[in-house]
Enzyme design. Structure first.
Site, PDB file in Angstrom:
ATOM      1  CG  MET A 120      79.599  40.025  11.809  1.00  0.00           C
ATOM      2  SD  MET A 120      78.681  41.390  12.544  1.00  0.00           S
ATOM      3  CE  MET A 120      79.763  42.187  13.649  1.00  0.00           C
ATOM      4  CB  CYS A 121      85.716  41.527  11.303  1.00  0.00           C
ATOM      5  SG  CYS A 121      84.626  42.965  11.132  1.00  0.00           S
TER       6      CYS A 121
END
Length: 190
Positions: A120-121
């Site tokens: 994700m990030c």
């Protein structure tokens, strides 16, 4: 034989927050991740490289909701011109933040990325850095995520280590992935 990794001028520490590296919500093998990120931060500081802590402001009720104990950065910050905190509300550390202008103003050309969550990030931030033309180093043992739980009709549990490796693969050939954070070196800001 691993070839030497050219030095990075900045370290981007993505979402190494209490909710993700301690307690029941910690990523698997959080102690290893904390050890690797601690070492990267110390070596980046000693070299005079820029250290950017990216801190996610989670939604109300989330483990990393802004202002809650889980939201706190795990690593102490030595605030100053070469070490800053950038808060974000989206996966990508560049989206809606001053990260891009900070790196450009400092003349950064090469950066290392570490932290959570791999798919994700970390992935979103590294992908944008690549798209912006930065040389990106993503040490294999310095990012982590959670297992993907089994779901009826979709498949079995996917181990966190596999998820992290797939995230690396998804970045394509442009990213440099040394096996160990210890292989990453830093140089002073340009």
């Amino acid at each position: 034989m691993n070839l030497p990794v050219p030095p990075a001028e900045a370290l981007i520490v993505v979402d190494v927050q209490s909710a993700f590296v301690s307690g029941d919500g910690a990523v698997p093998d959080a102690a290893r991740l904390v050890d690797r990120t601690t070492d990267l931060i110390a070596r980046a500081r000693r070299s005079g490289a820029l250290v950017v802590h990216v801190q996610n402001d989670g939604a109300a009720g989330a483990d990393d909701e802004a202002g809650t104990p889980g939201w706190e950065l795990h690593h102490p910050v030595q605030a100053g011109p070469a070490e800053v905190v950038i808060r974000k509300t989206k996966d990508d550390g560049f989206d809606g933040t001053p990260l891009g202008s900070l790196l450009a103003d400092a003349g950064i050309r090469a950066l290392a990325v570490c932290g959570v969550m791999s798919e994700m990030c970390v992935l979103a931030t590294a992908r944008t850095a690549l798209a912006l033309g930065y040389r990106v180093v993503l040490p294999h043992d310095a990012h982590a995520t959670q297992d993907i739980p089994a779901r009826p009709g979709l498949g079995d549990r996917v181990p966190a280590a596999t998820v992290s490796r797939v995230a690396e693969w998804a970045l394509g050939a442009g990213v440099e992935i040394p096996p160990r954070a210890a292989d990453v070196t830093f140089t002073a800001l340009p």
